[in-house]
Write a protein that holds these residues in place. Structure first.
Motif, short mmCIF file in Angstrom:
data_model
loop_
_atom_site.label_atom_id
_atom_site.label_comp_id
_atom_site.label_asym_id
_atom_site.label_seq_id
_atom_site.Cartn_x
_atom_site.Cartn_y
_atom_site.Cartn_z
N ILE A 174 -6.00 -2.07 8.11
CA ILE A 174 -5.19 -2.74 7.18
C ILE A 174 -4.98 -2.26 5.81
CG2 ILE A 174 -5.09 -5.11 5.98
CD1 ILE A 174 -6.56 -6.04 8.65
N ASN A 175 -5.97 -1.82 5.26
CA ASN A 175 -5.90 -1.08 3.83
C ASN A 175 -5.42 0.25 3.71
OD1 ASN A 175 -7.01 -3.46 2.59
ND2 ASN A 175 -8.95 -2.95 3.17
N SER A 176 -5.70 0.93 4.49
CA SER A 176 -5.21 2.53 4.71
C SER A 176 -4.12 2.81 5.30
CB SER A 176 -6.39 3.37 5.33
OG SER A 176 -7.54 3.31 4.50
N PHE A 177 -3.63 1.88 6.08
CA PHE A 177 -2.47 2.18 7.00
C PHE A 177 -1.10 1.22 6.92
CE2 PHE A 177 -0.04 1.89 10.98
CZ PHE A 177 0.89 3.11 11.10
N LEU A 178 -1.51 -0.04 7.08
CA LEU A 178 -0.48 -0.99 7.12
C LEU A 178 0.15 -1.43 5.55
CD1 LEU A 178 -1.68 -3.29 9.84
CD2 LEU A 178 0.03 -1.75 10.02
N VAL A 179 -1.10 -1.45 4.62
CA VAL A 179 -0.58 -2.08 3.26
C VAL A 179 0.22 -0.88 2.73
CG1 VAL A 179 -1.36 -2.72 0.95
CG2 VAL A 179 -2.23 -3.77 3.25
N PRO A 180 -0.36 0.31 2.83
CA PRO A 180 0.22 1.51 1.98
C PRO A 180 1.77 1.73 2.51
CG PRO A 180 -2.02 2.10 2.40
CD PRO A 180 -1.62 0.85 2.85
N ASN A 181 1.98 1.56 3.79
CA ASN A 181 3.17 1.75 4.39
C ASN A 181 4.24 0.62 4.67
OD1 ASN A 181 2.57 4.80 4.64
ND2 ASN A 181 0.82 4.35 5.98
N PHE A 182 3.81 -0.41 4.13
CA PHE A 182 4.48 -1.75 4.42
C PHE A 182 6.12 -1.55 4.28
CE2 PHE A 182 6.73 -5.42 2.89
CZ PHE A 182 6.27 -6.31 3.78
N ASP A 183 6.42 -0.97 3.10
CA ASP A 183 8.03 -0.63 3.31
C ASP A 183 8.48 0.07 4.44
OD1 ASP A 183 7.87 -1.82 0.54
OD2 ASP A 183 7.83 -0.17 -0.58
N VAL A 184 7.98 1.14 4.76
CA VAL A 184 8.33 1.89 5.83
C VAL A 184 8.31 1.00 7.22
CG1 VAL A 184 8.31 3.95 7.23
CG2 VAL A 184 8.10 3.96 4.75
N LEU A 185 7.16 0.24 7.23
CA LEU A 185 6.72 -0.27 8.70
C LEU A 185 7.62 -1.39 8.78
CD1 LEU A 185 3.08 0.09 8.77
CD2 LEU A 185 4.76 1.30 10.00
N HIS A 186 8.23 -2.02 7.51
CA HIS A 186 9.08 -3.26 7.50
C HIS A 186 10.22 -3.09 8.13
CE1 HIS A 186 9.88 -7.26 6.33
NE2 HIS A 186 10.96 -6.96 5.66
N THR A 187 10.84 -1.76 8.28
CA THR A 187 11.84 -1.51 8.64
C THR A 187 12.14 -1.40 10.28
OG1 THR A 187 11.91 0.94 8.42
CG2 THR A 187 12.66 -0.55 6.64
N GLN A 188 10.80 -1.09 10.77
CA GLN A 188 10.55 -0.92 12.40
C GLN A 188 10.28 -2.16 13.29
OE1 GLN A 188 11.21 2.33 13.06
NE2 GLN A 188 11.13 2.65 10.87
N SER A 189 10.63 -2.19 14.20
CA SER A 189 10.45 -3.05 15.11
C SER A 189 8.85 -3.44 15.59
CB SER A 189 11.14 -2.96 16.50
OG SER A 189 10.32 -1.92 17.17
N THR A 190 8.60 -4.54 15.88
CA THR A 190 7.41 -5.12 16.04
C THR A 190 6.48 -4.20 17.23
OG1 THR A 190 7.72 -7.17 15.65
CG2 THR A 190 5.66 -6.87 16.86
N SER A 191 7.31 -3.74 18.44
CA SER A 191 6.66 -2.82 19.20
C SER A 191 6.48 -1.62 18.75
CB SER A 191 7.63 -2.93 20.75
OG SER A 191 8.81 -2.42 20.33
N TYR A 192 7.45 -1.18 17.82
CA TYR A 192 7.05 0.43 17.44
C TYR A 192 5.81 0.35 16.76
CZ TYR A 192 8.01 4.58 14.87
OH TYR A 192 7.76 5.78 14.18
N ILE A 193 5.65 -0.72 15.60
CA ILE A 193 4.51 -0.78 14.77
C ILE A 193 3.28 -0.97 15.65
CG2 ILE A 193 3.25 -1.89 12.87
CD1 ILE A 193 6.39 -2.63 11.81
N VAL A 194 2.98 -1.87 16.65
CA VAL A 194 2.06 -2.03 17.53
C VAL A 194 1.70 -0.68 18.20
CG1 VAL A 194 1.24 -3.07 19.70
CG2 VAL A 194 2.54 -4.45 18.13
N GLU A 195 2.58 0.02 18.61
CA GLU A 195 2.43 1.53 19.34
C GLU A 195 1.63 2.48 17.99
OE1 GLU A 195 2.18 2.31 22.22
OE2 GLU A 195 2.65 0.36 22.82
N ASP A 196 2.29 2.34 16.73
CA ASP A 196 1.78 3.16 15.46
C ASP A 196 0.13 2.70 15.38
OD1 ASP A 196 3.75 4.92 15.05
OD2 ASP A 196 4.54 3.84 13.23
N ILE A 197 -0.01 1.44 15.40
CA ILE A 197 -1.21 0.93 15.19
C ILE A 197 -2.22 1.35 16.34
CG2 ILE A 197 -3.04 -1.17 14.89
CD1 ILE A 197 -0.46 -2.45 13.76
#
Length: 60
Positions: A26-49
Motif C-alpha cells: 500500500i505505502n510503497s506501491f499503490l499510494v506512490p503510483n496512484f496517478d498512473v494506476l488510476h488510469t488503468q483497469s481494475t483487472s490490470y491493477i490486480v495483476e500488478d499487485i
C-alpha cells in the motif's frame, strides 16, 4: 483494490489487507503510483499487485 484482490484470489478483505501491509504494497506501491494506476483497469491493477507480491515472496 483490496476487495477486487479478495474476489480474484478467493480471500477475505482482511487477509488481503494483511498481505498488502506485510509486503508494504500500500505505502510503497499503490499510494506512490496512484496517478498512473488510476488510469488503468481494475483487472490490470490486480495483476500488478499480484506480481508485486510474488516478487516479494508472497503467493496468493
Amino acid at each position: 483494490m483490496i476487495h477486487a484482490c479478495a474476489n480474484k484470489w478467493s480471500k477475505t478483505p482482511s487477509e488481503v489487507y494483511f498481505l498488502m501491509t506485510q509486503s508494504d504494497c500500500i505505502n510503497s506501491f499503490l499510494v506512490p503510483n496512484f496517478d498512473v494506476l488510476h488510469t488503468q483497469s481494475t483487472s490490470y491493477i490486480v495483476e500488478d499487485i499480484t506480481e508485486y507480491l510474488r516478487v516479494r515472496g508472497i503467493n496468493v
